[in-house]
Design an enzyme around this catalytic site. Structure first.
Site, short mmCIF file in Angstrom:
data_model
loop_
_atom_site.label_atom_id
_atom_site.label_comp_id
_atom_site.label_asym_id
_atom_site.label_seq_id
_atom_site.Cartn_x
_atom_site.Cartn_y
_atom_site.Cartn_z
CG ASP A 1 45.38 45.21 22.38
OD1 ASP A 1 46.40 44.56 22.19
OD2 ASP A 1 44.96 46.12 22.10
CG HIS B 1 48.27 45.29 19.39
ND1 HIS B 1 47.17 45.74 20.03
CD2 HIS B 1 48.43 46.00 18.22
CE1 HIS B 1 46.63 46.60 19.18
NE2 HIS B 1 47.39 46.87 18.08
CB SER C 1 45.79 49.79 17.27
OG SER C 1 45.16 48.64 17.24
#
Length: 739
Positions: free
Chosen positions: A307, A343, A543
């Site tokens: 990520d 994120h 996600s």
């Protein structure tokens, strides 16, 4: 907490020494080429050494080594690309850009912590043909009021309809049409607006609808919704800035609608008030809280996240015993493994955080994460802006495979995606992902955020072996299942090769997670900053759904460390609860909901019958013997999809499993068969796309497969068209809107 970050192009936290020269997976600084007209490519051959030898012979520098797929990265001119593609045993793929997308919104005023976990609704379901419906626990302060010169509003068929004809004799301001309603926003409560909207076929792509709040004389635009023809969508907004105020909530067609036949329909306009945090519902929704109370918290299991990195100071990394769960942090891009985007930290928080969510409920002690006892390894492949490349992701997966045993990695979470441009087996990222599955790792991927149309599952979620996850939302009501649904953005199957995807759905709408301050994502999500702790944010996307499922997989592996990745996949699917009508028909096709909503406790419970996944598939043959597979999905002459059982008959949706029983006669979705261009699309039953969840709850997502997107054998990717088109983007799977 001590910093766990080591700087460098390939930075890691484990005291590992970097070797001199160009190591496997390492990316060097850009190499000067004589020909300036070069682009970065992935060159694959029978071995890395064979590719390196060929490039050395042609005086082409190697940028990076990718042993996981027998490839290297290199900057090539067009003539060099043509030359290499002509060589036997060589394949050349253009590197593809990866990026993250998110939305900006409002700042949130802090409120004090007090009170119980009560939940209340101000709601208009438009069930009565009136502008003054009060369908919630609390009432509006008045009815809907319409103003404007070129529009009309009506309530019928359970919806509020807006239609307007653009009048060329009026100015833009004269054409503006507003409809608004007054309500009081309570103090010391979370308050979120949500609504559904649909459009007919005459709405123009350039039409827009503003959502606004008027506080006294100040008009605040929450968002300008870009409209499309023939869609069903949902939106939500945080109203925390208006706490303790009586406001007008409204919708505006600033320039009318360009076609006099155009119509917009609103439904379920709702403001949910709660003392409990609306984004902290994942653990209870998938019954991970029940599994945790039974002693399963993911202890002894390690999840790897590829990520944007991780914030080393995040409370998400602290276990209940005070120990740090972060075993190691790597980066394949400059800047080290620290998360500058946010994120990566958010999905790690969703999957593993042991501390409770910030809340106005003083008694809240439930861990925010699904597997609060699990360990974590982070691989950074996305920069501060959420951007990366195919090459970077493959480097991260290569490094992950290299250190798999060193860190006892069990599960890999991949919360990103790209549009497929080839068969699943010929995508370089997919090839690397398949290598991970071959190595025994449980790989969990997002289905993508470009649904709900069919065939919108993204790479690497289109790999048949892995666990692909779509997104579900509780629509901001923790205590009310009647409005739960599959998120409208959630990617849907079948895949190009006919596999039923996703495998299941999990919470992915407005999930709370820790990000911290001054990350790129915090500016994009400013309107969804938590009102109690500004380091926490709501984010929507597949996600987050993938992260929830990775946590559930950790619970299974804690109970049975010897379970294979195929067995974990089977248990997750068998435990899932399908959305169904009262007559037994599915409310959503398996191409939208897969096996149903994740049930972590049932996934552990159904451990005795678990050889149901990936039957008929052979990942080794797929990788090394040029044997590839197609799934059981077919399209009929009426543009509908159905599933063909392994005996040649059509699977009937009325025979779906109940509480864990699988497809009738034991057949499974991914019962692979060799791709056969001569196969015939037999007519079968069209999947019912209703809107009811079992036990009567409403999903309000009745999308229908449209003619323009039907999958048929003739549209299958031909080798001559693979990877020769313009570069298309890949993104971290964060939805552009909250649901």
């Amino acid at each position: 907490m001590n910093s766990l970050i080591t700087n460098g192009v390939l930075a890691l936290v484990a005291g590992l020494a970097m070797s001199a020269g160009l190591s496997d997976g390492q990316q060097s600084e850009p190499v000067e080429r004589k020909d300036p007209a070069t682009q970065r490519y992935i060159v694959k051959g029978e071995s890395v050494q064979a590719v390196e030898q060929q490039l050395q012979q042609d005086n082409i520098p190697v940028v990076s080594r990718l042993p996981i797929i027998n490839a290297v990265g290199a900057d090539l001119s067009d003539s060099e690309v043509d030359m290499l593609r002509a060589l036997p045993g060589f394949k050349v793929y253009q590197d593809r850009k990866l990026s993250v997308e998110a939305a900006s919104s409002l700042t949130i005023a802090p409120i004090s912590q007090s009170g119980s976990c009560s939940e209340f609704l101000v709601l208009d379901e438009f069930e009565n043909d009136s502008f003054s419906n009060n369908d919630g626990d609390r009432s509006w302060s008045g009815g809907w009021v319409a103003t404007g010169n070129s529009a009309s509003a009506s309530v019928s068929g359970g919806k509020l309809h807006l239609d307007t004809a653009s009048n060329a004799t009026l100015s833009a301001s004269q054409q503006e049409f507003n409809i608004e309603r007054k309500l009081y926003i309570n103090t010391n409560e979370y308050g979120y607006l949500s609504f559904d909207y649909s459009t007919n076929q005459f709405v123009d792509w350039h039409d827009d609808m503003e959502v606004f709040v008027v506080d006294g004389g100040t008009r605040t635009v929450l968002d300008s919704v870009q409209l499309e023809p023939k869609v069903n969508r949902s939106r939500s907004f945080n109203l925390g800035d208006f706490s303790g105020k009586e406001v007008w909530l409204g919708f505006s067609l600033g320039n009318g609608l360009k076609d006099s036949r155009a119509k917009i329909s609103l439904d379920n306009v709702k403001i949910a008030f709660s003392k409990d945090n609306p984004g902290a519902y994942a653990a209870s929704a998938v019954h991970a809280d029940q599994a945790q109370r039974s002693g399963y918290d993911g202890s002894g299991v390690t999840i790897a996240f590829v990520d944007s990195g991780v914030d080393s100071s995040s409370p998400a990394l602290v276990k209940a015993n005070g120990k740090n769960r972060l075993k190691a942090a790597y980066s394949v891009i400059p800047g080290g493994p620290e998360d500058a985007n946010g994120h990566g930290t958010h999905v790690i928080s969703v999957a593993t955080q042991a501390s409770a969510a910030p809340s106005l409920c003083q008694q809240n002690t439930q861990p925010l994460g699904i597997a609060p006892g699990a360990d974590v390894v982070s691989f950074r492949a996305f920069d501060a802006y959420g951007e990366g490349t195919y090459l970077g992701v493959i480097q991260a997966l290569d490094e992950l495979l290299t250190v798999k045993h060193q860190h006892s990695i069990d599960i890999v979470n991949l919360s990103f995606g790209a549009q497929p441009v080839s068969g699943y087996w010929d995508d370089p990222v997919n090839q690397a992902v398949m290598r991970l599955w071959e190595a025994g790792l449980v790989v969990v991927t997002s289905s993508g955020n470009v649904g709900p149309d069919p065939m919108t599952v993204t790479v690497p979620g289109n790999v048949p072996y892995v666990i692909t996850v779509g997104a579900y939302t509780n629509n901001y009501t923790n205590d009310n299942a009647n409005d739960d649904r599959v998120a409208s953005f959630s990617g849907a199957g079948p895949t190009q090769e006919g596999f039923v995807k996703p495998e299941l759905v999990a919470p992915g709408g407005h999930l709370l997670g820790h990000i911290g301050q001054n990350k790129t994502m915090t500016y994009d999500l400013n309107g969804f900053r938590d009102v109690v702790d500004p380091d926490y944010f709501l984010a929507s996307g597949t996600s987050q759904a993938a992260a929830v499922t990775s946590g559930a997989a950790a619970l299974i592996l804690q109970f049975d460390p010897g379970a294979s990745n195929d067995q974990v996949k089977c248990q997750l699917m068998r435990g899932a609860q399908p959305a169904a009508l009262s007559n037994g028909d599915l409310a959503y096709s398996p191409f939208r909901q897969g096996a149903g909503l994740l049930h972590a406790y049932y996934a552990i419970k159904y451990r005795f019958v678990r050889d149901c996944a990936n039957q008929g598939l052979d990942v080794v043959a797929d990788l090394y013997q040029d044997i590839h597979y197609t799934g059981p999905a077919r399209a009929d002459s009426n543009e509908g999809f159905y599933v063909l059982k392994n005996n040649g008959s059509v699977w009937n949706e009325g025979s779906f499993w109940n509480e864990g029983s699988f497809w009738n006669e034991g057949s499974v979705w991914n019962e692979g068969s060799f791709w056969n261009e001569g196969s015939v699309w037999n007519e079968g039953s069209f999947w019912n796309e209703g809107s009811i969840w079992n036990e009567g709850s409403v999903w309000n997502e009745s999308s229908v497969w449209n003619e323009s997107s039907v999958w048929n054998e003739g549209s299958f990717w031909h080798e001559s068209s693979i990877w020769n088109e313009a570069v298309k983007s890949m993104s971290l799977s964060v939805s552009w809107s909250q649901e």
